[in-house]
Design a protein around this motif. Structure first.
Motif, PDB file in Angstrom:
ATOM      1  N   TRP A 151      69.922  13.499  23.123  1.00 58.02           N
ATOM      2  CA  TRP A 151      69.994  14.809  23.749  1.00 58.02           C
ATOM      3  C   TRP A 151      69.755  15.992  22.823  1.00 58.02           C
ATOM      4  O   TRP A 151      69.601  17.112  23.288  1.00 58.02           O
ATOM      5  N   LYS A 152      69.728  15.794  21.516  1.00 60.41           N
ATOM      6  CA  LYS A 152      69.647  16.929  20.589  1.00 60.41           C
ATOM      7  C   LYS A 152      68.396  17.779  20.796  1.00 60.41           C
ATOM      8  O   LYS A 152      68.478  19.009  20.847  1.00 60.41           O
ATOM      9  N   ILE A 153      67.261  17.158  20.907  1.00 57.19           N
ATOM     10  CA  ILE A 153      66.026  17.929  21.090  1.00 57.19           C
ATOM     11  C   ILE A 153      66.051  18.638  22.435  1.00 57.19           C
ATOM     12  O   ILE A 153      65.636  19.793  22.544  1.00 57.19           O
ATOM     13  N   SER A 154      66.569  17.990  23.443  1.00 57.41           N
ATOM     14  CA  SER A 154      66.685  18.617  24.757  1.00 57.41           C
ATOM     15  C   SER A 154      67.624  19.825  24.715  1.00 57.41           C
ATOM     16  O   SER A 154      67.353  20.860  25.320  1.00 57.41           O
ATOM     17  N   ILE A 155      68.715  19.706  23.982  1.00 56.00           N
ATOM     18  CA  ILE A 155      69.655  20.815  23.831  1.00 56.00           C
ATOM     19  C   ILE A 155      68.974  21.982  23.128  1.00 56.00           C
ATOM     20  O   ILE A 155      69.047  23.129  23.582  1.00 56.00           O
ATOM     21  N   PHE A 160      78.801  25.524  27.858  1.00 59.82           N
ATOM     22  CA  PHE A 160      78.853  24.065  27.844  1.00 59.82           C
ATOM     23  C   PHE A 160      78.372  23.476  29.171  1.00 59.82           C
ATOM     24  O   PHE A 160      77.523  22.589  29.193  1.00 59.82           O
ATOM     25  N   LYS A 161      78.910  23.983  30.279  1.00 60.93           N
ATOM     26  CA  LYS A 161      78.537  23.442  31.596  1.00 60.93           C
ATOM     27  C   LYS A 161      77.065  23.670  31.907  1.00 60.93           C
ATOM     28  O   LYS A 161      76.422  22.833  32.533  1.00 60.93           O
ATOM     29  N   ASP A 162      76.527  24.808  31.473  1.00 58.30           N
ATOM     30  CA  ASP A 162      75.100  25.078  31.684  1.00 58.30           C
ATOM     31  C   ASP A 162      74.245  24.089  30.899  1.00 58.30           C
ATOM     32  O   ASP A 162      73.244  23.584  31.402  1.00 58.30           O
ATOM     33  N   LEU A 163      74.653  23.812  29.663  1.00 55.55           N
ATOM     34  CA  LEU A 163      73.921  22.829  28.854  1.00 55.55           C
ATOM     35  C   LEU A 163      73.989  21.444  29.481  1.00 55.55           C
ATOM     36  O   LEU A 163      72.998  20.715  29.490  1.00 55.55           O
ATOM     37  N   LEU A 214      76.575  18.483  20.281  1.00 57.63           N
ATOM     38  CA  LEU A 214      76.745  19.896  19.934  1.00 57.63           C
ATOM     39  C   LEU A 214      77.483  20.040  18.609  1.00 57.63           C
ATOM     40  O   LEU A 214      77.123  20.885  17.778  1.00 57.63           O
ATOM     41  N   GLN A 215      78.485  19.229  18.399  1.00 56.09           N
ATOM     42  CA  GLN A 215      79.242  19.284  17.153  1.00 56.09           C
ATOM     43  C   GLN A 215      78.333  18.954  15.965  1.00 56.09           C
ATOM     44  O   GLN A 215      78.384  19.632  14.935  1.00 56.09           O
ATOM     45  N   GLN A 216      77.488  17.949  16.108  1.00 54.16           N
ATOM     46  CA  GLN A 216      76.580  17.576  15.026  1.00 54.16           C
ATOM     47  C   GLN A 216      75.540  18.667  14.765  1.00 54.16           C
ATOM     48  O   GLN A 216      75.215  18.959  13.614  1.00 54.16           O
ATOM     49  N   LEU A 217      75.035  19.280  15.829  1.00 50.97           N
ATOM     50  CA  LEU A 217      74.083  20.376  15.661  1.00 50.97           C
ATOM     51  C   LEU A 217      74.746  21.564  14.965  1.00 50.97           C
ATOM     52  O   LEU A 217      74.124  22.226  14.128  1.00 50.97           O
ATOM     53  N   GLU A 218      76.001  21.814  15.298  1.00 51.93           N
ATOM     54  CA  GLU A 218      76.730  22.909  14.651  1.00 51.93           C
ATOM     55  C   GLU A 218      76.980  22.595  13.170  1.00 51.93           C
ATOM     56  O   GLU A 218      76.802  23.456  12.302  1.00 51.93           O
ATOM     57  N   GLU A 219      77.374  21.362  12.877  1.00 56.42           N
ATOM     58  CA  GLU A 219      77.609  20.953  11.490  1.00 56.42           C
ATOM     59  C   GLU A 219      76.345  21.096  10.636  1.00 56.42           C
ATOM     60  O   GLU A 219      76.421  21.379   9.452  1.00 56.42           O
ATOM     61  N   ASN A 220      75.200  20.905  11.261  1.00 59.84           N
ATOM     62  CA  ASN A 220      73.920  21.000  10.551  1.00 59.84           C
ATOM     63  C   ASN A 220      73.306  22.396  10.639  1.00 59.84           C
ATOM     64  O   ASN A 220      72.127  22.578  10.343  1.00 59.84           O
ATOM     65  N   VAL A 257      83.150  28.676  26.221  1.00 61.04           N
ATOM     66  CA  VAL A 257      82.486  28.480  24.939  1.00 61.04           C
ATOM     67  C   VAL A 257      80.990  28.564  25.185  1.00 61.04           C
ATOM     68  O   VAL A 257      80.468  27.970  26.135  1.00 61.04           O
ATOM     69  N   SER A 258      80.308  29.303  24.342  1.00 59.87           N
ATOM     70  CA  SER A 258      78.855  29.403  24.470  1.00 59.87           C
ATOM     71  C   SER A 258      78.199  28.978  23.167  1.00 59.87           C
ATOM     72  O   SER A 258      78.796  29.044  22.087  1.00 59.87           O
ATOM     73  N   TYR A 259      76.969  28.552  23.290  1.00 62.37           N
ATOM     74  CA  TYR A 259      76.205  28.037  22.160  1.00 62.37           C
ATOM     75  C   TYR A 259      74.892  28.793  22.062  1.00 62.37           C
ATOM     76  O   TYR A 259      74.285  29.133  23.080  1.00 62.37           O
ATOM     77  N   ALA A 260      74.457  29.025  20.831  1.00 63.86           N
ATOM     78  CA  ALA A 260      73.196  29.716  20.590  1.00 63.86           C
ATOM     79  C   ALA A 260      72.533  29.111  19.346  1.00 63.86           C
ATOM     80  O   ALA A 260      73.193  28.490  18.510  1.00 63.86           O
ATOM     81  N   LEU A 261      71.237  29.316  19.248  1.00 64.74           N
ATOM     82  CA  LEU A 261      70.486  28.822  18.097  1.00 64.74           C
ATOM     83  C   LEU A 261      70.713  29.709  16.885  1.00 64.74           C
ATOM     84  O   LEU A 261      70.900  30.913  17.008  1.00 64.74           O
ATOM     85  N   THR A 262      70.656  29.105  15.725  1.00 67.36           N
ATOM     86  CA  THR A 262      70.657  29.857  14.482  1.00 67.36           C
ATOM     87  C   THR A 262      69.203  30.136  14.107  1.00 67.36           C
ATOM     88  O   THR A 262      68.277  29.533  14.674  1.00 67.36           O
ATOM     89  N   THR A 263      68.998  31.020  13.148  1.00 65.84           N
ATOM     90  CA  THR A 263      67.625  31.269  12.692  1.00 65.84           C
ATOM     91  C   THR A 263      67.047  30.014  12.047  1.00 65.84           C
ATOM     92  O   THR A 263      65.838  29.766  12.142  1.00 65.84           O
TER      93      THR A 263
END
Length: 118
Positions: A29-33, A45-48, A64-70, A85-91
């Motif tokens: 799911w990482k690439i899809s996220i 979270f629910k939207d994702l 999500l936790q792994q993507l955040e850790e990286n 809780v909301s999630y966004a991309l980093t640069t």
């Protein structure tokens, strides 16, 4: 079969970098996220879970936790009732966009090739 020219010199540093990149984006799911977050500035979270289609909450949370850790996404706890809780991309995550686009294009071409042989 035509031999492809490859300018990637095989060495240990490049092999380790490739292994890191594959590990970073591995997971169903990482690439899809990441792709979903490219199209929205921020998602809850629910939207994702909804746009990823079929991912269980437990697996989504882990990805999500792994993507955040990286350092590919940020997690923001919103002071609402109930707490959201909301999630966004980093640069840093924006650097993966050409890779994801290339995978999409490869997938489209591959589907066309396979359909032509059936």
């Amino acid at each position: 079969m035509k031999k492809l020219k490859c300018d990637l010199k095989p060495n240990i540093e490049r092999q380790l970098a490739l292994t890191d990149a594959i590990e970073l984006l591995s997971g169903k799911w990482k690439i899809s996220i990441l792709r979903s977050l490219y199209h929205s500035s921020s998602l809850r979270f629910k939207d994702l879970a909804m746009v990823s289609g079929g991912v269980t909450p437990k697996v989504l949370s882990k990805e999500l936790q792994q993507l955040e850790e990286n350092m590919l996404i940020t997690r923001t706890v919103n002071n609402t009732r109930p707490v959201t809780v909301s999630y966004a991309l980093t640069t840093h995550a924006l650097e993966t966009l050409p890779v994801i686009r290339a995978l999409v294009e490869f997938g489209l071409q591959h589907r066309t090739n396979i359909k032509g042989k059936i």
